[in-house]
Each structure stands twice: as structure tokens, then as C-alpha cells.
Motif scaffolding. Structure first.
Motif, PDB file in Angstrom:
ATOM      1  N   VAL A   7      31.811  96.806 -74.957  1.00 11.71           N
ATOM      2  CA  VAL A   7      32.836  96.403 -75.921  1.00 11.71           C
ATOM      3  C   VAL A   7      33.929  95.655 -75.163  1.00 11.71           C
ATOM      4  O   VAL A   7      34.598  96.236 -74.305  1.00 11.71           O
ATOM      5  N   GLY A   9      35.252  91.412 -73.956  1.00 15.11           N
ATOM      6  CA  GLY A   9      34.912  90.353 -72.989  1.00 15.11           C
ATOM      7  C   GLY A   9      36.127  89.859 -72.239  1.00 15.11           C
ATOM      8  O   GLY A   9      36.288  88.663 -71.999  1.00 15.11           O
ATOM      9  N   GLY A  10      37.030  90.769 -71.851  1.00 17.40           N
ATOM     10  CA  GLY A  10      38.136  90.420 -70.948  1.00 17.40           C
ATOM     11  C   GLY A  10      37.623  90.447 -69.513  1.00 17.40           C
ATOM     12  O   GLY A  10      36.409  90.402 -69.257  1.00 17.40           O
ATOM     13  N   GLY A  12      37.553  92.881 -67.350  1.00 18.24           N
ATOM     14  CA  GLY A  12      36.755  94.069 -67.052  1.00 18.24           C
ATOM     15  C   GLY A  12      35.364  93.989 -67.663  1.00 18.24           C
ATOM     16  O   GLY A  12      34.362  94.320 -67.018  1.00 18.24           O
ATOM     17  N   ALA A 162      35.247  98.345 -72.644  1.00 17.24           N
ATOM     18  CA  ALA A 162      36.130  97.537 -71.786  1.00 17.24           C
ATOM     19  C   ALA A 162      37.060  96.794 -72.727  1.00 17.24           C
ATOM     20  O   ALA A 162      37.305  95.602 -72.566  1.00 17.24           O
ATOM     21  N   ASP A 163      37.539  97.523 -73.745  1.00 19.93           N
ATOM     22  CA  ASP A 163      38.256  96.864 -74.841  1.00 19.93           C
ATOM     23  C   ASP A 163      39.773  97.013 -74.737  1.00 19.93           C
ATOM     24  O   ASP A 163      40.485  96.995 -75.740  1.00 19.93           O
ATOM     25  N   LYS A 168      39.419 100.650 -79.010  1.00 20.02           N
ATOM     26  CA  LYS A 168      38.870 101.285 -80.222  1.00 20.02           C
ATOM     27  C   LYS A 168      37.913 102.407 -79.837  1.00 20.02           C
ATOM     28  O   LYS A 168      37.891 103.458 -80.475  1.00 20.02           O
ATOM     29  N   ARG A 188      57.160  85.758 -67.985  1.00 18.96           N
ATOM     30  CA  ARG A 188      56.251  84.938 -67.164  1.00 18.96           C
ATOM     31  C   ARG A 188      56.417  83.451 -67.449  1.00 18.96           C
ATOM     32  O   ARG A 188      56.604  83.053 -68.596  1.00 18.96           O
ATOM     33  N   LEU A 282      55.554  96.147 -71.410  1.00 15.88           N
ATOM     34  CA  LEU A 282      54.672  96.912 -70.523  1.00 15.88           C
ATOM     35  C   LEU A 282      54.515  98.362 -70.976  1.00 15.88           C
ATOM     36  O   LEU A 282      55.503  99.062 -71.215  1.00 15.88           O
ATOM     37  N   GLY A 303      38.464  99.776 -66.984  1.00 10.30           N
ATOM     38  CA  GLY A 303      39.597  98.849 -67.054  1.00 10.30           C
ATOM     39  C   GLY A 303      40.754  99.474 -67.831  1.00 10.30           C
ATOM     40  O   GLY A 303      40.955 100.693 -67.817  1.00 10.30           O
ATOM     41  N   ASP A 304      41.510  98.618 -68.519  1.00  7.98           N
ATOM     42  CA  ASP A 304      42.697  99.099 -69.237  1.00  7.98           C
ATOM     43  C   ASP A 304      42.350 100.104 -70.339  1.00  7.98           C
ATOM     44  O   ASP A 304      43.200 100.907 -70.734  1.00  7.98           O
ATOM     45  N   ALA A 305      41.143 100.063 -70.863  1.00 12.12           N
ATOM     46  CA  ALA A 305      40.751 101.045 -71.882  1.00 12.12           C
ATOM     47  C   ALA A 305      40.830 102.448 -71.282  1.00 12.12           C
ATOM     48  O   ALA A 305      41.228 103.402 -71.951  1.00 12.12           O
ATOM     49  N   ALA A 314      49.838  95.487 -58.760  1.00 13.61           N
ATOM     50  CA  ALA A 314      48.971  94.325 -59.043  1.00 13.61           C
ATOM     51  C   ALA A 314      47.495  94.695 -58.930  1.00 13.61           C
ATOM     52  O   ALA A 314      46.728  94.035 -58.229  1.00 13.61           O
ATOM     53  N   ALA A 317      43.468  94.633 -62.997  1.00  9.49           N
ATOM     54  CA  ALA A 317      42.178  93.934 -63.011  1.00  9.49           C
ATOM     55  C   ALA A 317      41.347  94.347 -61.800  1.00  9.49           C
ATOM     56  O   ALA A 317      40.119  94.479 -61.889  1.00  9.49           O
ATOM     57  N   GLY A 318      42.026  94.577 -60.671  1.00  3.25           N
ATOM     58  CA  GLY A 318      41.319  95.013 -59.462  1.00  3.25           C
ATOM     59  C   GLY A 318      40.560  96.318 -59.713  1.00  3.25           C
ATOM     60  O   GLY A 318      39.399  96.464 -59.322  1.00  3.25           O
TER      61      GLY A 318
HETATM   62  C1  LIG Z   1      52.601  91.188 -66.361  1.00  3.99           C
HETATM   63  C2  LIG Z   1      51.260  91.634 -65.854  1.00  3.99           C
HETATM   64  C3  LIG Z   1      50.851  91.259 -64.576  1.00  3.99           C
HETATM   65  C4  LIG Z   1      49.627  91.703 -64.080  1.00  3.99           C
HETATM   66  N1  LIG Z   1      49.266  91.342 -62.811  1.00  3.99           N
HETATM   67  C5  LIG Z   1      48.105  91.805 -62.312  1.00  3.99           C
HETATM   68  C6  LIG Z   1      47.706  91.447 -60.975  1.00  3.99           C
HETATM   69  O1  LIG Z   1      48.416  90.702 -60.272  1.00  3.99           O
HETATM   70  N2  LIG Z   1      46.529  91.942 -60.497  1.00  3.99           N
HETATM   71  C7  LIG Z   1      45.713  92.748 -61.253  1.00  3.99           C
HETATM   72  O2  LIG Z   1      44.655  93.160 -60.764  1.00  3.99           O
HETATM   73  N3  LIG Z   1      46.055  93.096 -62.525  1.00  3.99           N
HETATM   74  C8  LIG Z   1      47.218  92.650 -63.070  1.00  3.99           C
HETATM   75  N4  LIG Z   1      47.563  92.982 -64.338  1.00  3.99           N
HETATM   76  C9  LIG Z   1      46.673  93.879 -65.126  1.00  3.99           C
HETATM   77  C10 LIG Z   1      45.478  93.138 -65.733  1.00  3.99           C
HETATM   78  O3  LIG Z   1      45.943  92.017 -66.445  1.00  3.99           O
HETATM   79  C11 LIG Z   1      44.709  94.067 -66.666  1.00  3.99           C
HETATM   80  O4  LIG Z   1      44.534  95.309 -66.047  1.00  3.99           O
HETATM   81  C12 LIG Z   1      43.339  93.479 -66.993  1.00  3.99           C
HETATM   82  O5  LIG Z   1      43.456  92.211 -67.580  1.00  3.99           O
HETATM   83  C13 LIG Z   1      42.602  94.421 -67.946  1.00  3.99           C
HETATM   84  O6  LIG Z   1      41.367  93.856 -68.273  1.00  3.99           O
HETATM   85  P1  LIG Z   1      40.443  94.574 -69.362  1.00  3.99           P
HETATM   86  O7  LIG Z   1      39.205  93.741 -69.434  1.00  3.99           O
HETATM   87  O8  LIG Z   1      40.327  96.016 -69.075  1.00  3.99           O
HETATM   88  O9  LIG Z   1      41.260  94.460 -70.741  1.00  3.99           O
HETATM   89  P2  LIG Z   1      41.649  93.175 -71.589  1.00  3.99           P
HETATM   90  O10 LIG Z   1      41.926  92.018 -70.725  1.00  3.99           O
HETATM   91  O11 LIG Z   1      42.714  93.609 -72.525  1.00  3.99           O
HETATM   92  O12 LIG Z   1      40.323  92.830 -72.418  1.00  3.99           O
HETATM   93  C14 LIG Z   1      39.919  93.595 -73.524  1.00  3.99           C
HETATM   94  C15 LIG Z   1      38.993  92.733 -74.386  1.00  3.99           C
HETATM   95  O13 LIG Z   1      38.414  93.556 -75.404  1.00  3.99           O
HETATM   96  C16 LIG Z   1      38.454  92.886 -76.641  1.00  3.99           C
HETATM   97  N5  LIG Z   1      38.465  93.907 -77.701  1.00  3.99           N
HETATM   98  C17 LIG Z   1      39.475  94.762 -78.014  1.00  3.99           C
HETATM   99  N6  LIG Z   1      39.105  95.568 -79.037  1.00  3.99           N
HETATM  100  C18 LIG Z   1      37.836  95.218 -79.369  1.00  3.99           C
HETATM  101  C19 LIG Z   1      36.917  95.699 -80.356  1.00  3.99           C
HETATM  102  N7  LIG Z   1      37.226  96.712 -81.204  1.00  3.99           N
HETATM  103  N8  LIG Z   1      35.685  95.129 -80.430  1.00  3.99           N
HETATM  104  C20 LIG Z   1      35.349  94.112 -79.585  1.00  3.99           C
HETATM  105  N9  LIG Z   1      36.192  93.615 -78.636  1.00  3.99           N
HETATM  106  C21 LIG Z   1      37.421  94.168 -78.522  1.00  3.99           C
HETATM  107  C22 LIG Z   1      39.746  92.064 -76.567  1.00  3.99           C
HETATM  108  O14 LIG Z   1      39.727  90.999 -77.482  1.00  3.99           O
HETATM  109  C23 LIG Z   1      39.742  91.619 -75.115  1.00  3.99           C
HETATM  110  O15 LIG Z   1      39.043  90.403 -74.924  1.00  3.99           O
HETATM  111  C24 LIG Z   1      48.776  92.536 -64.873  1.00  3.99           C
HETATM  112  C25 LIG Z   1      49.167  92.885 -66.169  1.00  3.99           C
HETATM  113  C26 LIG Z   1      50.401  92.437 -66.662  1.00  3.99           C
HETATM  114  C27 LIG Z   1      50.796  92.836 -68.054  1.00  3.99           C
END
Ligand SMILES: Cc1cc2nc3c(=O)[nH]c(=O)nc-3n(C[C@H](O)[C@H](O)[C@H](O)COP(=O)(O)OP(=O)(O)OC[C@H]3O[C@@H](n4cnc5c(N)ncnc54)[C@H](O)[C@@H]3O)c2cc1C
Length: 397
Positions: A7, A9-10, A12, A162-163, A168, A188, A282, A303-305, A314, A317-318
Motif C-alpha cells: 500500500v 508508492g512513496g 518507502g 507503506a502508506d 489506512k 522550505r 511536523l 516507513g512513516d506508516a 534526517a 526516508a533512510g
Molecule cells: C521537513 C522534512 C524534512 C525531511 N528530511 C528528511 C531527510 O533529510 N532525510 C530523510 O531520510 N527523511 C527526511 N524526511 C522524512 C521523509 O520525508 C519521510 O520519512 C518519507 O518520505 C516517508 O516515506 P513513506 O513512503 O513512508 O511515506 P509517504 O512519502 O507519505 O508515502 C505514502 C504513500 O502512500 C500513499 N497512500 C496513502 N494512503 C493510501 C491508501 N489508503 N491507499 C493507497 N495509497 C495510499 C500516499 O499517496 C503516498 O504516495 C523529512 C520529512 C520532512 C517533513
């Protein structure tokens, strides 16, 4: 039915699709948006993340689009004086096997997407939003709203969330701990580097520390743009994470200048160079308490989920990239059931991630300190220099 469903496509979700795809695992990724897009500005990738990305074969593509800062310079936001300096480019490569890379988020997303699209066993579905699920002993049934608004159902052997921060999957399957509004805002902007005075065109990454705020800047897009982020602690906690759509860019720029009033003139000048600032509220969650916070039965979060954190290390994403790597490794372990593989993944990850979440909160206090705490911090940096600024526990694993 043999597939794993992802779940989101960010960053993670794509990293996980790539890691699983390269391990030969059939995966279907569902993204709610009608197109793959990544907004925002720059992102820093520590050697811990970059080593994994290099292992997936995308290191050269990332380095072509990113930037390798020569060093990290830490400055006092009030006086403008340097507090400490950590050599990064070659030193990190020698110490950790990869440099620190700064990159525009859209470039990182694009490189991952392109790599995922070459994986034969990976299918991507846009415009599909997870709505419901039933987790059974033999499979997971999940219901999705498709681009025509119809509900479609899929059965899979595992469902990975990974949502993102408002997951959700977490809402449906975990008795959720609450998202915590920090009252901190990230402002930013991106500035074209060739238009900047020489003082802002260096190859270093800058970190300025002041009471209730800090500023980070580094080049992205092969060095063409300077990414600037001002992080401000306020008494105005937002209701939901994400962009502040209420305020105009001009109003945001004005608020920002007010927040920086006690800072040195060069920092104020930098902030005045852009009128197109965007504010991001934040949020984080309490650090993970156990492996169950990341996996239960045939369901897992990453990831953030799983572990949203303040960006003060920072590493959001790491950590998602590390999660993806570990998940693929655990999935390939022979002789384990689906539940055992996901449990092994959560067991391998939760303590490290909890430490990173906690350190990010601690950095919020340290970076924004005033008085005795700020004095002690500055002294440690002046005397300890690179030794106190480096993080082998984080970058070396
Ligand atoms: C100001 C700021 C600076 C940052 N700097 C850094 C940095 O320097 N280095 C670093 O490593 N991290 C950094 N981060 C953190 C990083 O941006 C996040 O941790 C990372 O983008 C999380 O990725 P993710 O794929 O888990 O979530 P997301 O990027 O939020 O992706 C989630 C995806 O799931 C989809 N989705 C949601 N719900 C559903 C659903 N029900 N069904 C289908 N799809 C769904 C969304 O549309 C989205 O595409 C920073 C964050 C902030 C706010």
C-alpha cells in the motif's frame, strides 16, 4: 494469490517494491494518487541509506542527480560563528563505504520508480485506495477503490503498509497510538545557486542552531539549487500533518522573518532571498515499543506508516529504505511461514527505529536549546568537533 501487496508508492513503497522485485518476489503496489508524484524539496541520505540504494544498483543514477556535500558546518544562528565541522565526502566514504548524498525528493522518487518499472514480477496500480481488509489465517483479503470509483478485491499472502503518516492499514489493523502534533513547522524553499552571493555557493551542508529554531541548507539537483529548510518551534500546533494551505507564500515569508528576528544578519538575508516558502506541519509518534508495532500476522508496516519521526536526524526516508532492505531479506529466509518472515522483519527493525525516533526528539531539544543547555551543546561541539557530531551507530549499520 502468491503476491505480496504493497500500500503506497512513496519513497518507502517504491524502495520495498524494488528490494522485493530484485529478490524475485511477485509484488503488486497500489498507490491512491492518479500519478506517481513526489512533492517537497530536498532530502539528505546518510551512508546507511545510500549503501542500500547502491546495492540495488541505483547509486550512479542518484549521484548524477544529487550532490555530495564536502562537510557539515554547524553555526550559531545568533552570532553567525562556526561551532563545529564534520568532514563528510571522502571521510564518510572511507569510514562508512558511501558518502552523504543530498537530493531533490522528486529525483529520488523518479530513480526508484524507473528501477521498479524494470522488475518483471512487479505490477504498479495507480488510483487505487485501500479501504478495508480482512486478515485470515490463509490470506489477506483487501478492498480498494479503483480509479472509476468501483470497489475491487484482492487476495494476497501478505499486505504491507507503506502508506505514510496517516496510514489506512494502521488505522484498520492496529490499535493506533496517537499522532503527536509537535508545534514545529518546517519552512522550505529552493534557490537557484548561480544567483546567490559567493558565501552561499559553497559545497558544505549548513546547520544553524538558535533558540526555538534551526536552519538546514544544502545543494540539490547536481548543485544547481540550494535547498533551505527553516524549522521553527511554535505554540501553534497544526491539526493535521502536511502543507499549510491556508497561508499565502508572502504571509509565510513574513511569519518566517518574524521567527528569525534574533538571528544574525546573514541568515536573515538568506531567508529574504525567497518569497516562495511553504510551511509543513511536523508530527510524530511515540517511539516503537515492540515488534508487534511493525508486524502482526500477515500484515506489516514500514516507513512513516510504522514510525513517523521529526526530521531532526534526517532519517525518515533512510529508515524506510532500511525497512525495505530488511523486509526483502527476511522474506527470502527459507523454511519460515509468512507470519514468521514478517515477525523476523519487525524483530530486526523495531529497536533501531525506536532509537532513531527518540534521538530525533532529543535533537529537537538540543538544536533549539537556550541558556545552559545551549552553552553545554556549543562547548561540546567546539571541543569535541567531528567526534561529537559523527554518528557511527547510525551511519555504520
Ligand atoms: C521537513 C522534512 C524534512 C525531511 N528530511 C528528511 C531527510 O533529510 N532525510 C530523510 O531520510 N527523511 C527526511 N524526511 C522524512 C521523509 O520525508 C519521510 O520519512 C518519507 O518520505 C516517508 O516515506 P513513506 O513512503 O513512508 O511515506 P509517504 O512519502 O507519505 O508515502 C505514502 C504513500 O502512500 C500513499 N497512500 C496513502 N494512503 C493510501 C491508501 N489508503 N491507499 C493507497 N495509497 C495510499 C500516499 O499517496 C503516498 O504516495 C523529512 C520529512 C520532512 C517533513
Amino acid at each position: 494469490m502468491q503476491d505480496i501487496l504493497l500500500v503506497g508508492g512513496g519513497l518507502g513503497g517504491l524502495a520495498t517494491a524494488l528490494a522485493l522485485g530484485q529478490a524475485g518476489v511477485a509484488t503488486q503496489l497500489f498507490e491512491q494518487s492518479p500519478a506517481f508524484t513526489e512533492v517537497g524539496a530536498g532530502i539528505g541520505l546518510g551512508p546507511n541509506a545510500l549503501r542500500r540504494l547502491q546495492g540495488w544498483g541505483v547509486g550512479a543514477a542518484l549521484q548524477a542527480k544529487g550532490f555530495v556535500p564536502s562537510q557539515l558546518e554547524v553555526m550559531d544562528a545568533k552570532s553567525g560563528q562556526q561551532l563545529g565541522c564534520l568532514p563528510m565526502a571522502k571521510a564518510f566514504e572511507q569510514r562508512y563505504g558511501a558518502p552523504y548524498l543530498t537530493i531533490h525528493r522528486a529525483d529520488l522518487h523518479q530513480v526508484l520508480l524507473k528501477a521498479v518499472q524494470t522488475e518483471e514480477k512487479t505490477q504498479l496500480h495507480l488510483g487505487h485506495r485501500l479501504q478495508q481488509l480482512q486478515s485470515k489465517t490463509s490470506c489477506v483479503n483487501s478492498q480498494w477503490q479503483d480509479p472509476q470509483g468501483q470497489v475491487v478485491e484482492h487476495a494476497s499472502q501478505a499486505l504491507i503498509g507503506a502508506d505514510g503518516i496517516n496510514s489506512k492499514l494502521r488505522e484498520l489493523a492496529w490499535s493506533s497510538s496517537k499522532l503527536q502534533a509537535s508545534g514545529h513547522w518546517a519552512y522550505r524553499t529552493l534557490l537557484p545557486r548561480h544567483t546567490l552571493p559567493a558565501a552561499w555557493r559553497g559545497d558544505a551542508m549548513g546547520l544553524w542552531l538558535g533558540p526555538r529554531l534551526h536552519v538546514v541548507h544544502y545543494p540539490v539537483r547536481g548543485g544547481e539549487w540550494l535547498n533551505v529548510v527553516v524549522l521553527v518551534e511554535t505554540d501553534d500546533a497544526a491539526q493535521t500533518p502536511g502543507w499549510d494551505s491556508q497561508r499565502s507564500a508572502a504571509q509565510t515569508a513574513h511569519d518566517l522573518q518574524t521567527a528569525l528576528r534574533g538571528s544574525c544578519s546573514s541568515l536573515q538575508d538568506l531567508v529574504r532571498m525567497s518569497e516562495s516558502w511553504r510551511a509543513w506541519a511536523l508530527f510524530d509518534r511515540h517511539p516503537l515499543q515492540s515488534a508487534d508495532d511493525m508486524a502482526q500476522g500477515r500484515l506489516a508496516l514500514l516507513g512513516d506508516a510504522a514510525h513517523p519521526m521529526l526530521p531532526y536526524l534526517a532519517q525518515g526516508a533512510g529508515m524506510a529504505i532500511e525497512d525495505a532492505d530488511t523486509l526483502a531479506q527476511c522474506w527470502m529466509q527459507a523454511g519460515l511461514s509468512v507470519e514468521q518472515r514478517l515477525h523476523a522483519y519487525a524483530q530486526a527493525r523495531w529497536q533501531r527505529v525506536a532509537k532513531v525516533q527518540a534521538r530525533a526528539r532529543r535533537n529537537a531539544r538540543l538544536f533549539h536549546a537556550n541558556g545552559a543547555l545551549a552553552w553545554g551543546r556549543d562547548l561540546a561541539m567546539r571541543w569535541g568537533g567531528a567526534t561529537v557530531m559523527d554518528m557511527p551507530w547510525l551511519y555504520g549499520r
